[in-house]
Design a protein around this motif. Structure first.
Motif, mmCIF file in Angstrom:
data_model
loop_
_atom_site.group_PDB
_atom_site.id
_atom_site.type_symbol
_atom_site.label_atom_id
_atom_site.label_comp_id
_atom_site.label_asym_id
_atom_site.label_seq_id
_atom_site.Cartn_x
_atom_site.Cartn_y
_atom_site.Cartn_z
ATOM 1 N N LEU A 147 0.826 -1.209 0.000
ATOM 2 C CA LEU A 147 0.000 0.000 0.000
ATOM 3 C C LEU A 147 0.860 1.258 0.000
ATOM 4 C CD1 LEU A 147 -2.803 -0.994 2.543
ATOM 5 C CD2 LEU A 147 -3.024 -0.772 0.062
ATOM 6 N N LYS A 158 -8.677 1.764 -1.782
ATOM 7 C CA LYS A 158 -9.003 0.691 -0.847
ATOM 8 C C LYS A 158 -9.984 1.165 0.221
ATOM 9 C CE LYS A 158 -8.017 -2.846 -0.617
ATOM 10 N NZ LYS A 158 -8.682 -4.040 -1.174
ATOM 11 N N GLU A 161 -13.359 1.120 -1.341
ATOM 12 C CA GLU A 161 -13.868 -0.242 -1.482
ATOM 13 C C GLU A 161 -14.350 -0.785 -0.135
ATOM 14 O OE1 GLU A 161 -10.614 -2.368 -3.139
ATOM 15 O OE2 GLU A 161 -10.838 -1.517 -5.155
ATOM 16 N N GLU A 162 -13.534 -0.564 0.908
ATOM 17 C CA GLU A 162 -13.904 -1.082 2.231
ATOM 18 C C GLU A 162 -15.134 -0.367 2.787
ATOM 19 O OE1 GLU A 162 -12.701 -3.716 3.217
ATOM 20 O OE2 GLU A 162 -10.876 -3.870 2.019
ATOM 21 N N HIS A 188 -7.275 0.306 6.882
ATOM 22 C CA HIS A 188 -6.885 1.132 5.742
ATOM 23 C C HIS A 188 -6.918 2.621 6.090
ATOM 24 C CE1 HIS A 188 -7.635 -2.675 3.570
ATOM 25 N NE2 HIS A 188 -6.716 -2.210 2.740
#
Length: 218
Positions: A147, A158, A161-162, A188
Motif C-alpha cells: 500500500l 481501498k 472499497e472497504e 486502511h
C-alpha cells in the motif's frame, strides 16, 4: 549465581543501581519505574519475573510476591547508553500499590484526577505501531508495504472499497460480516493517517473536542 554476559554493558550508578521502566507488553502502557542492581537484574533473567532493589528498605523485592500482582517478563532491553532498562511484562492485576493499573495514573493538571485507561484501545495502539514499522522498514511481501509503495491513490481506492463493503454488510444486517469489514476499513484508514503523518491521537483528540463542545440550541 551464573553471570549474564550482556549485564556487563549496563552502566550502574554510584549506588550500583539502574532505573527500570516497566511497560505492559499488550497495551504498551507504562506501568511503573523502579530500580535494579546487578543481583536483581540477574534474578529477572533467571526467574522470568521482575525483581528490584528497594532504596528505602535496602533489600531485594519481587514484584507481586505478597499481593499476587506479578509481572511475567516478556523482554528485557537497555538503551543506547546502557544506563536505563526497559522491561515489558504480562501484568497480573494492578501494578500500582494504590490499586491503579499503572503508577502513572494521574494527570499533570493539578486536578488529581486519574488518567483514563488505554486498555480498551490497545489493539489500535498496536496497529498504529505496526503500520509505522512497516512504513519505515518496508518488508518485502507485506501488504502494508504494498500500500505504501503504491501511494495515496491506491490507499484511497481501498478505503472506498472497504467503505462500500461496510455499507453492504450493514444493509445485510450480518454482524460477523460487519465486524470484519469494519476492521478492514479501520486498518486502511490508519494506513492513510500514517501516509499523511497524522497520529491516531490527533483523531482521538478531535473526537474528545466534539464530545466536550457545547450543543447549539435552536
Amino acid at each position: 549465581m551464573k553471570e549474564i554476559a550482556w549485564i556487563e554493558q549496563i552502566k550502574f550508578d554510584a549506588q550500583g543501581l539502574v532505573p527500570a521502566i516497566v511497560q505492559d507488553t499488550v497495551s504498551k502502557e507504562v506501568l511503573m519505574l523502579a530500580y535494579m542492581n546487578r543481583e536483581s537484574l540477574q534474578k529477572c533473567v533467571e526467574t522470568g519475573q521482575t525483581w528490584f532493589w528497594s532504596r528505602s528498605r535496602q533489600e531485594l523485592w519481587n514484584k507481586g510476591a505478597t499481593s499476587g500482582h506479578t509481572q511475567q517478563i516478556e523482554s528485557l532491553r537497555y538503551d543506547c547508553d546502557g544506563d536505563t532498562m526497559l522491561v515489558t511484562v504480562k501484568q497480573t492485576g494492578p501494578a500500582c500499590h494504590t490499586g491503579a493499573y499503572s503508577c502513572f495514573c494521574r494527570t499533570a493538571d493539578n486536578s488529581g484526577n486519574k488518567a483514563p485507561s488505554a486498555d480498551r484501545f490497545g489493539p489500535l495502539s498496536r496497529l498504529e505501531s505496526t503500520i509505522a514499522q512497516r512504513d519505515a522498514e518496508r518488508p518485502e511481501g507485506a501488504y502494508t508495504t504494498y500500500l505504501f509503495d503504491k501511494g495515496l491513490d491506491k490507499i484511497l481506492k481501498k478505503i472506498g472499497e472497504e467503505t462500500a463493503e461496510v455499507i453492504i454488510a450493514g444493509k445485510n444486517r450480518d454482524a460477523q460480516e460487519l465486524r470484519s469489514e469494519a476492521a478492514d476499513l479501520v486498518f486502511h484508514l490508519m494506513v492513510l493517517l500514517r501516509q499523511q503523518q497524522i497520529p491516531l491521537d490527533d483523531v482521538l483528540q478531535e473526537l474528545e473536542f466534539r464530545h466536550r463542545k457545547p450543543v447549539k440550541k435552536d
